[in-house]
Structures are given as structure tokens and as C-alpha cells.
Design a protein around this motif. Structure first.
Motif, PDB file in Angstrom:
ATOM      1  N   GLN A  12      57.784  79.371  71.069  1.00 58.73           N
ATOM      2  CA  GLN A  12      58.249  79.082  69.713  1.00 58.73           C
ATOM      3  C   GLN A  12      57.148  79.443  68.730  1.00 58.73           C
ATOM      4  OE1 GLN A  12      59.654  75.128  69.117  1.00 58.73           O
ATOM      5  NE2 GLN A  12      61.529  75.474  70.266  1.00 58.73           N
ATOM      6  N   LEU A  13      57.530  80.111  67.679  1.00 55.64           N
ATOM      7  CA  LEU A  13      56.553  80.536  66.680  1.00 55.64           C
ATOM      8  C   LEU A  13      57.039  80.143  65.285  1.00 55.64           C
ATOM      9  CD1 LEU A  13      53.869  82.030  66.951  1.00 55.64           C
ATOM     10  CD2 LEU A  13      55.044  84.113  66.311  1.00 55.64           C
ATOM     11  N   HIS A  14      56.124  79.642  64.475  1.00 55.94           N
ATOM     12  CA  HIS A  14      56.424  79.232  63.103  1.00 55.94           C
ATOM     13  C   HIS A  14      56.586  80.481  62.231  1.00 55.94           C
ATOM     14  CE1 HIS A  14      55.813  77.381  59.139  1.00 55.94           C
ATOM     15  NE2 HIS A  14      56.225  76.264  59.717  1.00 55.94           N
ATOM     16  N   PRO A  15      57.452  80.428  61.245  1.00 51.06           N
ATOM     17  CA  PRO A  15      57.684  81.606  60.392  1.00 51.06           C
ATOM     18  C   PRO A  15      56.440  82.104  59.660  1.00 51.06           C
ATOM     19  CG  PRO A  15      59.412  79.981  60.040  1.00 51.06           C
ATOM     20  CD  PRO A  15      58.404  79.349  60.948  1.00 51.06           C
ATOM     21  N   ARG A  16      55.450  81.254  59.425  1.00 53.74           N
ATOM     22  CA  ARG A  16      54.251  81.712  58.696  1.00 53.74           C
ATOM     23  C   ARG A  16      53.477  82.776  59.483  1.00 53.74           C
ATOM     24  NH1 ARG A  16      52.101  76.189  59.588  1.00 53.74           N
ATOM     25  NH2 ARG A  16      50.962  76.261  61.527  1.00 53.74           N
ATOM     26  N   HIS A  17      53.737  82.896  60.805  1.00 53.85           N
ATOM     27  CA  HIS A  17      53.034  83.886  61.627  1.00 53.85           C
ATOM     28  C   HIS A  17      53.754  85.227  61.673  1.00 53.85           C
ATOM     29  CE1 HIS A  17      50.276  80.815  62.917  1.00 53.85           C
ATOM     30  NE2 HIS A  17      51.260  80.063  63.387  1.00 53.85           N
ATOM     31  N   PHE A  18      54.919  85.328  61.005  1.00 49.76           N
ATOM     32  CA  PHE A  18      55.661  86.584  61.021  1.00 49.76           C
ATOM     33  C   PHE A  18      54.918  87.604  60.167  1.00 49.76           C
ATOM     34  CE2 PHE A  18      59.970  84.239  61.629  1.00 49.76           C
ATOM     35  CZ  PHE A  18      59.507  83.771  62.839  1.00 49.76           C
ATOM     36  N   GLY A  19      54.970  88.846  60.595  1.00 51.96           N
ATOM     37  CA  GLY A  19      54.302  89.910  59.853  1.00 51.96           C
ATOM     38  C   GLY A  19      53.837  90.985  60.816  1.00 51.96           C
ATOM     39  N   PRO A  20      52.882  91.794  60.365  1.00 50.46           N
ATOM     40  CA  PRO A  20      52.451  92.921  61.202  1.00 50.46           C
ATOM     41  C   PRO A  20      51.729  92.504  62.494  1.00 50.46           C
ATOM     42  CG  PRO A  20      51.118  92.786  59.199  1.00 50.46           C
ATOM     43  CD  PRO A  20      52.221  91.777  59.069  1.00 50.46           C
ATOM     44  N   HIS A  21      51.212  91.286  62.552  1.00 54.08           N
ATOM     45  CA  HIS A  21      50.462  90.837  63.738  1.00 54.08           C
ATOM     46  C   HIS A  21      51.256  89.826  64.565  1.00 54.08           C
ATOM     47  CE1 HIS A  21      47.036  92.956  62.172  1.00 54.08           C
ATOM     48  NE2 HIS A  21      47.145  92.296  61.023  1.00 54.08           N
ATOM     49  N   LEU A  22      52.572  89.896  64.505  1.00 52.19           N
ATOM     50  CA  LEU A  22      53.435  88.955  65.229  1.00 52.19           C
ATOM     51  C   LEU A  22      53.175  88.981  66.728  1.00 52.19           C
ATOM     52  CD1 LEU A  22      55.887  87.010  65.269  1.00 52.19           C
ATOM     53  CD2 LEU A  22      57.334  89.022  65.499  1.00 52.19           C
ATOM     54  N   ARG A  23      53.087  90.180  67.311  1.00 51.68           N
ATOM     55  CA  ARG A  23      52.860  90.320  68.760  1.00 51.68           C
ATOM     56  C   ARG A  23      51.515  89.696  69.160  1.00 51.68           C
ATOM     57  NH1 ARG A  23      54.523  93.117  73.250  1.00 51.68           N
ATOM     58  NH2 ARG A  23      52.865  93.835  74.633  1.00 51.68           N
ATOM     59  N   ASP A  24      50.475  89.968  68.374  1.00 54.16           N
ATOM     60  CA  ASP A  24      49.148  89.405  68.663  1.00 54.16           C
ATOM     61  C   ASP A  24      49.157  87.879  68.603  1.00 54.16           C
ATOM     62  OD1 ASP A  24      48.206  91.998  68.924  1.00 54.16           O
ATOM     63  OD2 ASP A  24      47.468  92.086  66.847  1.00 54.16           O
ATOM     64  N   LYS A  25      49.868  87.326  67.621  1.00 49.49           N
ATOM     65  CA  LYS A  25      49.970  85.858  67.497  1.00 49.49           C
ATOM     66  C   LYS A  25      50.692  85.262  68.699  1.00 49.49           C
ATOM     67  CE  LYS A  25      48.333  85.287  63.246  1.00 49.49           C
ATOM     68  NZ  LYS A  25      47.203  84.476  62.885  1.00 49.49           N
ATOM     69  N   LEU A  26      51.767  85.925  69.148  1.00 50.67           N
ATOM     70  CA  LEU A  26      52.511  85.436  70.316  1.00 50.67           C
ATOM     71  C   LEU A  26      51.647  85.455  71.576  1.00 50.67           C
ATOM     72  CD1 LEU A  26      56.139  86.837  70.041  1.00 50.67           C
ATOM     73  CD2 LEU A  26      55.470  84.477  70.436  1.00 50.67           C
ATOM     74  N   ILE A  27      50.906  86.535  71.779  1.00 52.62           N
ATOM     75  CA  ILE A  27      50.051  86.649  72.967  1.00 52.62           C
ATOM     76  C   ILE A  27      48.939  85.602  72.925  1.00 52.62           C
ATOM     77  CG2 ILE A  27      48.422  88.157  74.174  1.00 52.62           C
ATOM     78  CD1 ILE A  27      50.266  90.520  73.330  1.00 52.62           C
ATOM     79  N   LEU A  58      65.114  84.252  68.675  1.00 53.23           N
ATOM     80  CA  LEU A  58      66.320  83.519  68.330  1.00 53.23           C
ATOM     81  C   LEU A  58      65.928  82.406  67.357  1.00 53.23           C
ATOM     82  CD1 LEU A  58      69.355  83.098  68.962  1.00 53.23           C
ATOM     83  CD2 LEU A  58      68.634  81.454  70.697  1.00 53.23           C
ATOM     84  N   ILE A  59      66.507  82.423  66.172  1.00 55.22           N
ATOM     85  CA  ILE A  59      66.156  81.437  65.144  1.00 55.22           C
ATOM     86  C   ILE A  59      66.765  80.097  65.514  1.00 55.22           C
ATOM     87  CG2 ILE A  59      66.367  80.821  62.706  1.00 55.22           C
ATOM     88  CD1 ILE A  59      66.592  83.836  62.113  1.00 55.22           C
ATOM     89  N   ARG A  60      65.932  79.044  65.483  1.00 56.57           N
ATOM     90  CA  ARG A  60      66.403  77.684  65.788  1.00 56.57           C
ATOM     91  C   ARG A  60      66.961  77.070  64.512  1.00 56.57           C
ATOM     92  NH1 ARG A  60      64.230  74.912  70.696  1.00 56.57           N
ATOM     93  NH2 ARG A  60      65.108  73.275  69.423  1.00 56.57           N
ATOM     94  N   ASP A  61      68.149  76.538  64.606  1.00 59.85           N
ATOM     95  CA  ASP A  61      68.819  75.964  63.439  1.00 59.85           C
ATOM     96  C   ASP A  61      68.047  74.765  62.899  1.00 59.85           C
ATOM     97  OD1 ASP A  61      70.866  77.794  63.607  1.00 59.85           O
ATOM     98  OD2 ASP A  61      72.129  76.498  64.847  1.00 59.85           O
ATOM     99  N   GLY A  62      67.882  74.721  61.591  1.00 60.89           N
ATOM    100  CA  GLY A  62      67.296  73.567  60.934  1.00 60.89           C
ATOM    101  C   GLY A  62      65.788  73.564  60.854  1.00 60.89           C
ATOM    102  N   THR A  63      65.100  74.290  61.725  1.00 60.10           N
ATOM    103  CA  THR A  63      63.637  74.232  61.727  1.00 60.10           C
ATOM    104  C   THR A  63      62.995  75.510  61.206  1.00 60.10           C
ATOM    105  OG1 THR A  63      63.432  75.078  63.982  1.00 60.10           O
ATOM    106  CG2 THR A  63      63.603  72.679  63.718  1.00 60.10           C
ATOM    107  N   GLY A  64      63.655  76.647  61.393  1.00 61.53           N
ATOM    108  CA  GLY A  64      63.070  77.921  60.991  1.00 61.53           C
ATOM    109  C   GLY A  64      62.208  78.539  62.074  1.00 61.53           C
ATOM    110  N   PHE A  65      61.874  77.760  63.109  1.00 63.29           N
ATOM    111  CA  PHE A  65      61.092  78.300  64.228  1.00 63.29           C
ATOM    112  C   PHE A  65      61.918  79.359  64.947  1.00 63.29           C
ATOM    113  CE2 PHE A  65      58.589  74.567  63.551  1.00 63.29           C
ATOM    114  CZ  PHE A  65      57.326  74.874  64.065  1.00 63.29           C
TER     115      PHE A  65
END
Length: 177
Positions: A12-27, A58-65
Motif C-alpha cells: 500500500q502506498l500513500h498518494p503523496r509518493h506518486f510521481g516520477p519516483h513511484l517505482r523507487d518508493k515502492l521498492i 488498485l485505489i482503496r475506497d475512502g482512503t486514497g491509498f
């Protein structure tokens, strides 16, 4: 014993981490969440070696995660009955001693210590032979054999013996090795 296996995990990843470095944040989050943990089925996860695939989020309803399915390779450590390990003694008492081999804690009962070794209490509790040639105390290195394991959901416990050929003290903290 060490194994190189494939595993899958939903991250699960918070929307603030979305962007060009999404893959790096997930790893980075995968490594932080997984390395050093223990599962009863696979053992202790030592290191993540590669990330195979990151699925669509997959976007989780209500949380944005967003939940991403991640497939990865890792090295795991799982002790087995009959395995020989080198370990460091962490505690000695009249019931036996505890030793650690990496993340695994192993208990060696006084019944599984050779009969010629007796418990010596004092400032530094130890098991010692009658002639004093062998002394097992805290920080001693011992070679032992796993005689039993108990697997919980998040931990693995082991029972060991040094009452066999070529087992016992291999490094003495008080003397030259």
C-alpha cells in the motif's frame, strides 16, 4: 539453510509518493517492510535480491491509498532438524545455554551437553570440563546440531545439541582461537 525464492506481496502506498519516483518508493518500502522479518512458512527474510514485477495499482475506497501487487526474489534462512550450525553463546545457566546463529535463537539443554562438562557458577557462568581444557561461556563460539524446531507464525525456535562428534567449542572468548 539459505534459499533463494520468489514471493508476492501487496504493497500500500500513500498518494503523496506518486510521481516520477513511484517505482523507487515502492521498492524502498518493500525492502523496509520485508527484510528482517520471519514467516513460519519460509523462514527469516535476509535480503530482497530483485523485484520481478509491479502490477497495476488498485485505489482503496475512502482512503486514497493504492495497493500494488509486487512479485520479488529474496534470500531466506530456515533452519532444519539435523542441520549443523556455528553460533555464538548469548547466555549460560544451570539448565543449559542459549546461542544465536544469525536471527535464530537456539537452546542447548544440559542433557544435550557432553557428560564430562559441568556447570560452573560464579562471575562468569560456564560449562567446563573437569580438566579445564574446554570452557563454554558467554560469547564463546560453538558448533551445534539442530535436534528440533518449533515454528510459530512470526518466529522459529530451535533446540540444539553439542553431544556428538565434531560438535562443541570452536572459539573461546578468553583465549586465542
Amino acid at each position: 539453510m539459505f534459499f533463494h525464492i520468489y514471493l508476492e506481496r501487496n504493497m500500500q502506498l500513500h498518494p503523496r509518493h506518486f510521481g516520477p519516483h513511484l517505482r523507487d518508493k515502492l521498492i524502498a518500502k518493500l525492502i523496509q517492510d520485508v527484510e528482517g522479518t520471519c514467516s513460519g512458512r519460509h523462514g527469516f527474510v535476509v535480503a530482497v535480491t530483485a523485484v520481478e514485477t509491479i502490477g497495476q495499482g488498485l485505489i482503496r475506497d475512502g482512503t486514497g491509498f493504492v495497493t500494488f501487487p509486487v512479485k520479488y526474489q529474496c534470500v531466506v534462512f530456515r533452519p532444519f532438524k539435523g542441520e549443523i550450525l556455528e553460533s555464538v553463546v548469548t547466555m549460560v545457566n544451570k539448565m543449559g545455554f542459549f546461542a544465536e546463529a544469525g536471527p535464530v535463537q537456539i537452546f542447548v539443554s544440559n542433557h544435550l551437553i557432553p557428560d564430562d562438562m559441568v556447570f560452573q557458577s560464579g562471575d562468569v557462568p560456564s560449562y567446563e570440563t573437569s580438566d579445564g581444557s574446554v570452557r563454554i561461556q558467554k560469547d564463546s563460539e560453538v558448533r551445534l546440531k539442530i535436534v528440533g524446531t518449533r515454528v510459530d507464525a512470526t518466529e522459529i525456535f530451535c533446540i540444539g545439541t553439542i553431544k556428538d562428534d565434531f560438535l562443541g567449542l570452536i572459539g573461546d572468548p578468553g583465549g586465542a582461537t
